[in-house]
Design a protein around this motif. Structure first.
Motif, PDB file in Angstrom:
ATOM      1  N   SER A   2       1.191  -1.324  -0.009  1.00 59.08           N
ATOM      2  CA  SER A   2      -0.003   0.077   0.032  1.00 59.08           C
ATOM      3  C   SER A   2       0.943   1.007  -0.108  1.00 59.08           C
ATOM      4  O   SER A   2       0.312   2.445  -1.067  1.00 59.08           O
ATOM      5  CB  SER A   2      -0.764   0.165   0.845  1.00 59.08           C
ATOM      6  N   TYR A   6       0.478   4.303  -3.006  1.00 59.85           N
ATOM      7  CA  TYR A   6       0.418   5.345  -2.092  1.00 59.85           C
ATOM      8  C   TYR A   6       1.006   6.961  -2.325  1.00 59.85           C
ATOM      9  O   TYR A   6       0.695   7.698  -2.796  1.00 59.85           O
ATOM     10  CB  TYR A   6       0.126   5.672  -1.126  1.00 59.85           C
ATOM     11  N   SER A   9       0.730   7.311  -6.020  1.00 57.79           N
ATOM     12  CA  SER A   9      -0.946   8.202  -6.316  1.00 57.79           C
ATOM     13  C   SER A   9      -0.222   9.828  -5.664  1.00 57.79           C
ATOM     14  O   SER A   9      -1.224  10.669  -6.048  1.00 57.79           O
ATOM     15  CB  SER A   9      -1.982   7.675  -5.556  1.00 57.79           C
ATOM     16  N   PHE A  10       0.614   9.969  -5.722  1.00 58.07           N
ATOM     17  CA  PHE A  10       0.465  10.953  -4.113  1.00 58.07           C
ATOM     18  C   PHE A  10       1.428  11.658  -4.982  1.00 58.07           C
ATOM     19  O   PHE A  10       1.740  12.798  -5.842  1.00 58.07           O
ATOM     20  CB  PHE A  10       1.841  11.226  -2.991  1.00 58.07           C
ATOM     21  N   ALA A  42      -3.431   8.933 -10.028  1.00 54.52           N
ATOM     22  CA  ALA A  42      -3.557   9.041  -9.088  1.00 54.52           C
ATOM     23  C   ALA A  42      -4.986   8.555  -8.084  1.00 54.52           C
ATOM     24  O   ALA A  42      -4.029   7.539  -7.038  1.00 54.52           O
ATOM     25  CB  ALA A  42      -3.487  10.688  -8.647  1.00 54.52           C
ATOM     26  N   VAL A  43      -5.950   8.566  -9.158  1.00 57.46           N
ATOM     27  CA  VAL A  43      -7.574   8.424  -8.312  1.00 57.46           C
ATOM     28  C   VAL A  43      -7.355   6.897  -8.386  1.00 57.46           C
ATOM     29  O   VAL A  43      -7.489   5.894  -7.670  1.00 57.46           O
ATOM     30  CB  VAL A  43      -7.773   8.275  -9.265  1.00 57.46           C
ATOM     31  N   PHE A  46      -4.829   5.101  -6.316  1.00 55.65           N
ATOM     32  CA  PHE A  46      -4.881   5.464  -4.405  1.00 55.65           C
ATOM     33  C   PHE A  46      -6.203   4.413  -4.470  1.00 55.65           C
ATOM     34  O   PHE A  46      -6.354   3.514  -3.182  1.00 55.65           O
ATOM     35  CB  PHE A  46      -5.588   7.125  -4.632  1.00 55.65           C
ATOM     36  N   TRP A  47      -7.676   3.623  -5.492  1.00 60.30           N
ATOM     37  CA  TRP A  47      -8.371   3.062  -4.409  1.00 60.30           C
ATOM     38  C   TRP A  47      -7.518   1.613  -4.724  1.00 60.30           C
ATOM     39  O   TRP A  47      -8.534   0.601  -4.720  1.00 60.30           O
ATOM     40  CB  TRP A  47      -9.282   3.128  -6.759  1.00 60.30           C
ATOM     41  N   ALA A  49      -5.428   0.315  -3.858  1.00 58.13           N
ATOM     42  CA  ALA A  49      -4.118   0.723  -2.697  1.00 58.13           C
ATOM     43  C   ALA A  49      -5.030  -0.887  -2.044  1.00 58.13           C
ATOM     44  O   ALA A  49      -6.398  -0.489  -1.717  1.00 58.13           O
ATOM     45  CB  ALA A  49      -3.897   1.307  -1.715  1.00 58.13           C
ATOM     46  N   THR A  52      -7.223   0.955   0.965  1.00 53.23           N
ATOM     47  CA  THR A  52      -8.400   1.643   0.638  1.00 53.23           C
ATOM     48  C   THR A  52      -9.601   0.359   0.574  1.00 53.23           C
ATOM     49  O   THR A  52     -10.939   0.640   0.951  1.00 53.23           O
ATOM     50  CB  THR A  52      -7.811   2.451  -0.696  1.00 53.23           C
ATOM     51  N   THR A  70     -11.866  -0.032  -8.938  1.00 52.93           N
ATOM     52  CA  THR A  70     -10.362   0.436  -9.355  1.00 52.93           C
ATOM     53  C   THR A  70     -10.181  -0.631 -10.931  1.00 52.93           C
ATOM     54  O   THR A  70      -9.333   0.323 -11.839  1.00 52.93           O
ATOM     55  CB  THR A  70      -9.369  -1.165  -8.557  1.00 52.93           C
TER      56      THR A  70
END
Length: 398
Positions: A2, A6, A9-10, A42-43, A46-47, A49, A52, A70
């Protein structure tokens, strides 16, 4: 895992923020497509992970509901990458819009099919890291997994083929570097993620266990590939934006002498002029916009000090020198403004003959250079006098 996802994504979200244009700059489809792609990527990460996914499943009370989210975001990313490539290539606007609508329709249908297949499937056992292989033989889940993998693979093949074709053409500079980064990122994505996932799923169909390809190899490869090809898309955009900001900074510095000359004339407050502690985060283009607005407001307030006779004299002198009438009008306007600045500071001789209406049409940078030269010429005698006084004081002391 994760943490890696992440982090990707960041960084992609940060790229979307850094790619924003100043509010007053006209929007372009290419800029919108670039930011949208970085944001969707990025989204998507994030999904995907596991943390999440677990939170979404728990919040909704539906096991594995994070899977269609996802897979849908991955399909949306594939769609946005193709659309970005369409805008990057350019061409007639009608053709770009037609191709964009076609891509959106295809991947929109794919995302809808993913949602429908998940709603029909029997997937009550929560799987956060190995859902693809665990449900590889489950009706409807099998078709859903196959659809999203094929959609992502198709976009990867299309992007790779187009970028490879462009890389063979006469492309130089940062565009060539960007294309190479895109190709490297797509290779990582195709081999490290898509092929690994497909191999693991097909192995399940055939009764073998190669789940490590889906759970261990694919996620970091997808994250690294996305960062690399996103850098390839973003790099040329950032380079052009940086060049524009460098030019804005040069313009800002060139206009400062003109603002120093006219700011005392202004009776209205400056247009949202930033304070010194705010300047460090404002882009040079924003500073130039505010500075030009303040200068133009101050120049309009010089109307009462403008002398038309000075303009006529300068115009006639320019024509006699053989200059074109357009150049002569620029010289006349420049002479009137410089004379108006002198009169506003109390250095003019006699009353002015202002026009009924005065509109500033001259280039402000050119005017700033003229004012700077005038100030330099005016300060030269003062410097000579100061040096003479210094020499005289030395003689007296000796």
């Amino acid at each position: 895992m994760s943490l890696v996802v992440y982090m990707a994504s960041f960084l992609l979200a940060l790229a979307a923020i850094l790619l924003r244009r100043p509010r007053r700059t006209p929007r372009s489809p290419l800029s919108i497509a670039t930011r949208a792609t970085a944001f969707i990527a990025a989204v998507c990460f994030f999904w995907s992970a596991p943390v999440t996914l677990a939170a979404v499943n728990h919040a909704t009370g539906i096991p594995n509901v994070g899977a269609p989210l996802t897979y849908g975001s991955i399909s949306a990313l594939s769609c946005s990458l193709i659309i970005l490539l369409i805008h990057w290539k350019g061409g007639p606007q009608e053709q770009i819009r037609r191709m964009t609508r076609l891509v959106v329709a295809v991947y929109g249908t794919l995302i809808l099919a993913i949602v429908v297949l998940f709603s029909l499937a029997d997937a009550h056992t929560e799987r956060l890291t190995d859902l693809d292989t665990y449900y590889a033989n489950t009706p409807f889940m099998r078709e859903m997994i196959t659809l999203y993998l094929m959609g992502h693979l198709a976009s990867t093949i299309v992007l790779s083929a187009v970028c490879l074709k462009w890389a063979r053409d006469e492309v130089t500079g940062l565009l060539r570097l960007g294309l190479r980064l895109i190709l490297v990122g797509l290779l990582l994505d195709a081999l490290g993620f898509t092929v690994a996932k497909v191999t693991a799923v097909v192995a399940r169909w055939m009764g073998y266990d190669l789940d490590f390809l889906s759970t261990t190899v694919a996620p970091p490869a997808a994250a690294l590939g996305a960062l690399v090809y996103s850098a390839g898309f973003v790099l040329p955009r950032l380079a052009s934006a940086a060049a524009a900001e460098r030019q804005s900074l040069a313009t800002y510095r060139a206009l400062r002498p003109l603002w120093s000359a006219v700011k005392d004339v202004a009776t209205a407050p400056p247009v949202a002029e930033p304070t010194w502690w705010q300047l460090w985060w404002q882009l040079p283009s924003s500073r130039v916009y505010l500075l030009e607005a303040n200068i133009r407001d101050a120049l309009l307030q010089l109307t009462a000090y403008i002398d038309q006779r000075v303009g006529r004299t300068a115009f006639e002198a320019a024509v006699e020198r053989g200059e074109q009438r357009a150049e002569a009008r620029v010289a006349a306007e420049k002479a009137m403004i410089i004379d108006g600045i002198r009169r506003a500071s109390g250095k003019g001789d006699g009353p002015a003959d202002p026009p009924e209406k005065f509109r500033v049409t001259i280039d402000l940078v050119e005017l700033a250079h003229a004012v700077d030269r005038l100030r330099g010429a005016a300060s030269a005698p003062d410097q000579v006098k100061a040096r003479r006084r210094q020499v005289s004081d030395t003689d007296v002391r000796s």
